[in-house]
Design an enzyme around this catalytic site. Structure first.
Site, PDB file in Angstrom:
ATOM      1  N   LYS A  11     -79.500  61.972 -54.143  1.00 19.98           N
ATOM      2  CA  LYS A  11     -78.933  61.380 -55.359  1.00 19.98           C
ATOM      3  C   LYS A  11     -79.954  61.299 -56.494  1.00 19.98           C
ATOM      4  CE  LYS A  11     -75.458  58.650 -52.831  1.00 19.98           C
ATOM      5  NZ  LYS A  11     -74.865  57.291 -52.631  1.00 19.98           N
ATOM      6  N   TYR A  51     -65.993  61.271 -55.334  1.00 17.58           N
ATOM      7  CA  TYR A  51     -65.918  59.902 -54.816  1.00 17.58           C
ATOM      8  C   TYR A  51     -64.535  59.278 -55.045  1.00 17.58           C
ATOM      9  CZ  TYR A  51     -70.822  59.111 -53.410  1.00 17.58           C
ATOM     10  OH  TYR A  51     -72.032  59.110 -52.760  1.00 17.58           O
ATOM     11  N   ASN A 114     -78.992  54.563 -53.838  1.00 12.41           N
ATOM     12  CA  ASN A 114     -79.478  54.530 -52.459  1.00 12.41           C
ATOM     13  C   ASN A 114     -79.857  55.909 -51.901  1.00 12.41           C
ATOM     14  OD1 ASN A 114     -76.934  55.500 -52.171  1.00 12.41           O
ATOM     15  ND2 ASN A 114     -76.171  53.897 -50.826  1.00 12.41           N
ATOM     16  N   HIS A 117     -76.366  60.666 -49.891  1.00 12.75           N
ATOM     17  CA  HIS A 117     -74.980  60.583 -49.403  1.00 12.75           C
ATOM     18  C   HIS A 117     -74.882  61.420 -48.134  1.00 12.75           C
ATOM     19  CE1 HIS A 117     -70.640  61.159 -48.983  1.00 12.75           C
ATOM     20  NE2 HIS A 117     -70.942  62.432 -48.772  1.00 12.75           N
ATOM     21  N   GLU A 128     -65.805  68.032 -48.112  1.00 14.34           N
ATOM     22  CA  GLU A 128     -66.966  67.871 -48.996  1.00 14.34           C
ATOM     23  C   GLU A 128     -67.806  69.150 -49.047  1.00 14.34           C
ATOM     24  OE1 GLU A 128     -68.979  64.314 -47.707  1.00 14.34           O
ATOM     25  OE2 GLU A 128     -67.336  63.017 -48.387  1.00 14.34           O
TER      26      GLU A 128
HETATM   27  P1  ATP Z   1     -72.202  57.587 -49.186  1.00 17.96           P
HETATM   28  O1  ATP Z   1     -70.682  57.761 -49.190  1.00 17.96           O
HETATM   29  O2  ATP Z   1     -72.818  57.767 -50.565  1.00 17.96           O
HETATM   30  O3  ATP Z   1     -72.863  58.368 -48.115  1.00 17.96           O
HETATM   31  P2  ATP Z   1     -71.915  55.172 -47.670  1.00 17.96           P
HETATM   32  O4  ATP Z   1     -70.901  55.937 -46.878  1.00 17.96           O
HETATM   33  O5  ATP Z   1     -73.072  54.550 -46.954  1.00 17.96           O
HETATM   34  O6  ATP Z   1     -72.518  56.055 -48.828  1.00 17.96           O
HETATM   35  P3  ATP Z   1     -69.744  54.016 -49.160  1.00 17.96           P
HETATM   36  O7  ATP Z   1     -69.116  52.722 -48.798  1.00 17.96           O
HETATM   37  O8  ATP Z   1     -69.013  55.295 -48.887  1.00 17.96           O
HETATM   38  O9  ATP Z   1     -71.196  54.037 -48.505  1.00 17.96           O
HETATM   39  O10 ATP Z   1     -70.088  53.924 -50.708  1.00 17.96           O
HETATM   40  C1  ATP Z   1     -70.333  55.092 -51.469  1.00 17.96           C
HETATM   41  C2  ATP Z   1     -71.448  54.842 -52.429  1.00 17.96           C
HETATM   42  O11 ATP Z   1     -71.018  53.898 -53.416  1.00 17.96           O
HETATM   43  C3  ATP Z   1     -72.694  54.192 -51.818  1.00 17.96           C
HETATM   44  O12 ATP Z   1     -73.572  55.094 -51.193  1.00 17.96           O
HETATM   45  C4  ATP Z   1     -73.341  53.580 -53.058  1.00 17.96           C
HETATM   46  O13 ATP Z   1     -74.017  54.568 -53.836  1.00 17.96           O
HETATM   47  C5  ATP Z   1     -72.113  53.101 -53.825  1.00 17.96           C
HETATM   48  N1  ATP Z   1     -71.813  51.704 -53.503  1.00 17.96           N
HETATM   49  C6  ATP Z   1     -71.267  51.226 -52.351  1.00 17.96           C
HETATM   50  N2  ATP Z   1     -71.148  49.888 -52.392  1.00 17.96           N
HETATM   51  C7  ATP Z   1     -71.619  49.492 -53.615  1.00 17.96           C
HETATM   52  C8  ATP Z   1     -71.775  48.245 -54.283  1.00 17.96           C
HETATM   53  N3  ATP Z   1     -71.404  47.094 -53.699  1.00 17.96           N
HETATM   54  N4  ATP Z   1     -72.296  48.255 -55.531  1.00 17.96           N
HETATM   55  C9  ATP Z   1     -72.661  49.397 -56.143  1.00 17.96           C
HETATM   56  N5  ATP Z   1     -72.551  50.622 -55.572  1.00 17.96           N
HETATM   57  C10 ATP Z   1     -72.044  50.672 -54.327  1.00 17.96           C
HETATM   58 MG    MG Z   2     -69.318  57.046 -47.773  1.00 20.40          MG
END
Ligand code: ATP
Ligand code: MG
Length: 140
Positions: A11, A51, A114, A117, A128
């Protein structure tokens, strides 16, 4: 355990800090093979489609802005149980909860920014991967 492919994204917070090589080393040390990789700069609309599953969440707009704020590296990782293995190497979504040694524990800045992804299931991995790569670009 079957050989799988999963979609990974390094990211903007990580590309901004020149962490592509350090993150790729974590994948390779875990036995994940990078079988396709490219650096691209997403538009906000392209990030929004990727997303779309999160479109009702309060963080959706902020997430799409962030993903379009700088280049990302999209990649396909291959290996035994690659989907779950990659999620282990990544660590929990919130770096405060991520296990020591994981990418997010070491590099992530916040729950939103973070660093990586990773696909969460075989069905999402297939969709994806096809969003970013043609079959000809997957060169095992
Ligand atoms: P990813 O899908 O990016 O691999 P993940 O599966 O661990 O991450 P998801 O719940 O799918 O987490 O959330 C997608 C992305 O949205 C997260 O990686 C983060 O960048 C963002 N995100 C999730 N929760 C929050 C939050 N509470 N506040 C801000 N951004 C968030
Ligand atoms: Mg996810």
């Amino acid at each position: 355990m079957a050989v799988e492919r999963t979609l990974s994204i390094i990211k903007p917070d990580a590309t901004n800090r020149n962490l592509t090589g350090k993150i790729n080393a974590k994948f390779e040390e875990a036995g994940l093979r990078i079988v396709a990789q490219k650096r691209i700069h997403l538009t906000k609309a392209q990030a929004g489609v990727f997303y779309a599953v999160h479109k009702e969440r309060p963080f959706y707009d902020e997430l799409c802005e962030f993903m379009a704020s700088a280049p990302v590296v999209v990649q396909v990782l291959e290996g035994e149980g690659a989907i779950a293995k990659n999620r282990d190497v990544m660590g929990a979504t919130n770096p405060a909860d991520a296990a020591p040694g994981t990418i997010r524990a070491e590099f992530a800045e916040s729950v939103g920014e973070n660093s990586v992804h990773g696909s969460d299931a075989p069905e999402t991995a297939a969709v994806e991967i096809a969003y970013f790569f043609s079959g000809l670009e997957l060169v095992g």
